[in-house]
Design an enzyme around this catalytic site. Structure first.
Site, mmCIF file in Angstrom:
data_model
loop_
_atom_site.group_PDB
_atom_site.id
_atom_site.type_symbol
_atom_site.label_atom_id
_atom_site.label_comp_id
_atom_site.label_asym_id
_atom_site.label_seq_id
_atom_site.Cartn_x
_atom_site.Cartn_y
_atom_site.Cartn_z
ATOM 1 N N ARG A 255 18.322 63.640 -0.638
ATOM 2 C CA ARG A 255 19.744 63.980 -0.875
ATOM 3 C C ARG A 255 19.912 65.537 -0.682
ATOM 4 N NH1 ARG A 255 19.470 59.953 -5.357
ATOM 5 N NH2 ARG A 255 18.104 61.602 -6.763
ATOM 6 N N PHE B 200 25.963 51.610 0.237
ATOM 7 C CA PHE B 200 25.022 51.349 -1.262
ATOM 8 C C PHE B 200 24.845 52.663 -1.889
ATOM 9 C CE2 PHE B 200 23.580 49.020 2.797
ATOM 10 C CZ PHE B 200 23.670 47.656 2.537
ATOM 11 N N ASP C 49 29.913 50.571 -2.753
ATOM 12 C CA ASP C 49 28.977 49.679 -3.231
ATOM 13 C C ASP C 49 29.397 48.347 -3.949
ATOM 14 O OD1 ASP C 49 26.010 50.566 -4.747
ATOM 15 O OD2 ASP C 49 26.986 48.928 -5.746
ATOM 16 N N ALA D 77 28.628 45.980 1.875
ATOM 17 C CA ALA D 77 28.499 46.916 2.779
ATOM 18 C C ALA D 77 28.777 46.368 4.394
ATOM 19 C CB ALA D 77 27.311 47.754 2.657
ATOM 20 N N ASP E 257 21.381 53.399 2.329
ATOM 21 C CA ASP E 257 20.216 53.079 1.233
ATOM 22 C C ASP E 257 20.246 51.751 0.650
ATOM 23 O OD1 ASP E 257 17.970 53.655 -0.339
ATOM 24 O OD2 ASP E 257 19.159 54.985 -1.675
ATOM 25 N N CYS F 277 13.553 50.440 1.351
ATOM 26 C CA CYS F 277 12.673 50.618 0.269
ATOM 27 C C CYS F 277 11.898 49.217 -0.001
ATOM 28 C CB CYS F 277 13.322 51.116 -0.978
ATOM 29 S SG CYS F 277 14.764 49.897 -1.597
HETATM 30 N N1 SAH Z 1 21.603 55.554 -2.536
HETATM 31 C C1 SAH Z 1 21.423 55.404 -4.198
HETATM 32 C C2 SAH Z 1 20.687 54.181 -4.569
HETATM 33 C C3 SAH Z 1 21.189 52.938 -3.520
HETATM 34 S S1 SAH Z 1 20.518 51.518 -4.743
HETATM 35 C C4 SAH Z 1 21.049 56.615 -4.834
HETATM 36 O O1 SAH Z 1 20.630 57.551 -3.966
HETATM 37 O O2 SAH Z 1 21.270 56.662 -6.080
HETATM 38 C C5 SAH Z 1 21.226 50.412 -3.762
HETATM 39 C C6 SAH Z 1 22.493 49.692 -4.217
HETATM 40 O O3 SAH Z 1 23.174 48.823 -3.159
HETATM 41 C C7 SAH Z 1 22.829 49.238 -5.566
HETATM 42 O O4 SAH Z 1 23.704 50.164 -6.166
HETATM 43 C C8 SAH Z 1 23.470 47.808 -5.451
HETATM 44 O O5 SAH Z 1 24.596 47.787 -6.350
HETATM 45 C C9 SAH Z 1 24.071 48.135 -4.011
HETATM 46 N N2 SAH Z 1 24.212 46.921 -3.262
HETATM 47 C C10 SAH Z 1 23.388 45.709 -3.248
HETATM 48 N N3 SAH Z 1 23.793 44.869 -2.108
HETATM 49 C C11 SAH Z 1 24.949 45.481 -1.704
HETATM 50 C C12 SAH Z 1 25.758 44.912 -0.466
HETATM 51 N N4 SAH Z 1 25.619 44.006 0.085
HETATM 52 N N5 SAH Z 1 26.907 45.857 -0.419
HETATM 53 C C13 SAH Z 1 27.127 46.965 -0.897
HETATM 54 N N6 SAH Z 1 26.105 47.226 -1.962
HETATM 55 C C14 SAH Z 1 25.086 46.628 -2.032
#
Ligand code: SAH
Length: 396
Positions: A215, A231, A253, A282, A300, A340
């Site tokens: 970040r 995400f 998200d 997404a 992410d 991840c």
């Molecule tokens: N980048 C964030 C962490 C991401 S965790 C940070 O730095 O804090 C992954 C996220 O993806 C979660 O919030 C989850 O709700 C979301 N997610 C899962 N599947 C998804 C999809 N198909 N489309 C969009 N978001 C999604």
């Protein structure tokens, strides 16, 4: 508390012949397949792995139900005592002492194998600690772990975050528990930016601490750019991009409550005016958005491969999302993309992104290879601990 450390309270695990090399490699996970037979109380917290002559090879957290029967903490002559565990927690806390000074009061304090405490994770959010114990043996001595954390950190509240699939496999209770003064919420500062963390309701332990350095990198490259944060969870990458002078930030998200948190965090940092928030899948968002010219895309996603069997399907997911992200970047655009999934190596991830770049017909350079911050150390003896990998790419 029962003295789980005394000799007759320990489980004795006799190693199968020919498996001694396992110990030479010092991998902390001793699987059922490496064990010939077991003696001693089945509800032991501590297990000793011994050879045919009864010589101790390793000691650690014991588990009757897990395929990982022993999470080794000490090897050969080193005795496993309560003091060893207390000492490891203290060392883990001390290892992070420099992190706390630079406008940051949230960090991972104990990172399982990376801090030689397999099965124990603790995160600090200002005056709150979130503790995740995923080994039955460690659960039995939880009091010792909690007391040591209390003495080191003096937190207002400790949330025992128990709602984890791995605890289900260990047949451990899944209800979370609040110790100390509720609520299990905190207002944290990270690199001078503010975030609200709700540990009882949020994902993971409430915040994705592992991305802190990445970040910070986004903040340094965001100036003047139109940023798409895919995400986004609680919008942390978006908040950093805005702080770095981004022209506009869109957070996407699938979870409405995550998007609410993202809005709140932009608000806390005075960047709501340039931010947009979308509750959307997404994949559909990228396909439906038409050809947008983003200047910086952060991608992410959650772990697409939760087991070895899912690697192939996960690879298709990573390729798809990166392909569409690459297509939507303008010339000179940046893509910061992550996996991840512990089962996807950096090498494989890079190959997947390569495939996406070929299909997108874009010229792409790697500017940086990315990983988790220094509060997420990896044991050289347990490379599986290095789950987060990412690439910062420049796209033409
Ligand atoms: N980048 C964030 C962490 C991401 S965790 C940070 O730095 O804090 C992954 C996220 O993806 C979660 O919030 C989850 O709700 C979301 N997610 C899962 N599947 C998804 C999809 N198909 N489309 C969009 N978001 C999604």
């Amino acid at each position: 508390m029962t003295d789980y450390f005394k000799p007759d309270a320990r489980r004795i695990l006799w190693i199968r012949q020919g498996r001694d090399r396992l110990i030479a490699n010092r991998h902390p996970w001793i699987f059922t397949g490496a064990i010939e037979r077991e003696d001693g109380p089945p509800d032991a917290a501590i297990g000793d792995l011994v050879d045919a002559r009864g010589m101790r090879l390793a000691s650690g957290f014991y588990s009757t139900h897990s395929q990982i029967r022993l999470r080794a903490l000490t090897f050969a002559e080193e005795e496993l005592t309560p003091e060893v565990i207390q000492g490891r927690i203290r060392a883990a806390v001390a290892r992070r002492s420099s992190l706390g000074s630079a406008g940051t009061n949230a960090m991972r304090l104990v990172h399982s194998e990376g801090d030689e405490l397999s099965g124990v994770v603790a995160d600090r959010y200002d005056d709150m600690v979130v503790l995740e114990i995923t080994s039955a043996g460690a659960e039995r001595i939880a009091e010792l772990i909690i007391e040591t954390l209390r003495r080191e950190i003096h937190p207002r509240v400790i949330l025992r975050s128990n709602d984890l699939p791995s605890r289900k496999h260990e047949k451990l209770p899944l209800e979370s528990e609040i110790l100390g003064s509720p609520p299990a919420r905190a207002m944290i500062v990270e690199n001078g930016l503010r975030f609200a963390v709700d540990a009882a309701e949020g994902q993971k332990t409430g915040f994705f601490l592992d991305q802190r350095d990445n970040r910070a990198l986004v903040r340094t490259v965001a100036a003047g750019r139109r940023v798409l944060n895919l995400f986004s969870y609680s919008g942390a990458f978006g908040v950093y991009a805005a702080a770095g002078g981004a022209r506009a930030v869109t957070n996407v998200d699938i979870s409405a409550s995550a998007v609410d948190k993202a809005r709140q965090n932009h608000d806390l940092n005075g960047s709501t005016d340039i931010a947009t928030f979308e509750v959307a899948d997404a994949f559909s968002y990228l396909r439906g958005a038409g050809r947008q010219e983003w200047d910086l895309v952060v991608c992410d996603p959650p772990a697409f491969a939760k087991s070895r069997h899912e690697v192939e399907r996960a690879a298709r997911g990573y390729k798809d999302v990166n392909l569409h992200a690459l297509r939507q970047l303008g010339p000179g655009g940046l893509l910061m993309t992550f996996s991840c999934s512990g089962h996807i190596s950096l090498d494989l991830f890079q190959k997947i992104v390569f495939g996406a770049a070929i299909d997108a017909g874009r010229r792409v350079s790697i500017l940086r290879r990315l990983t988790a911050g220094e509060d997420h150390p990896t044991s050289l003896f347990c490379p599986e601990g290095e789950y987060l990998k990412g690439l910062l790419l420049e796209v033409h």
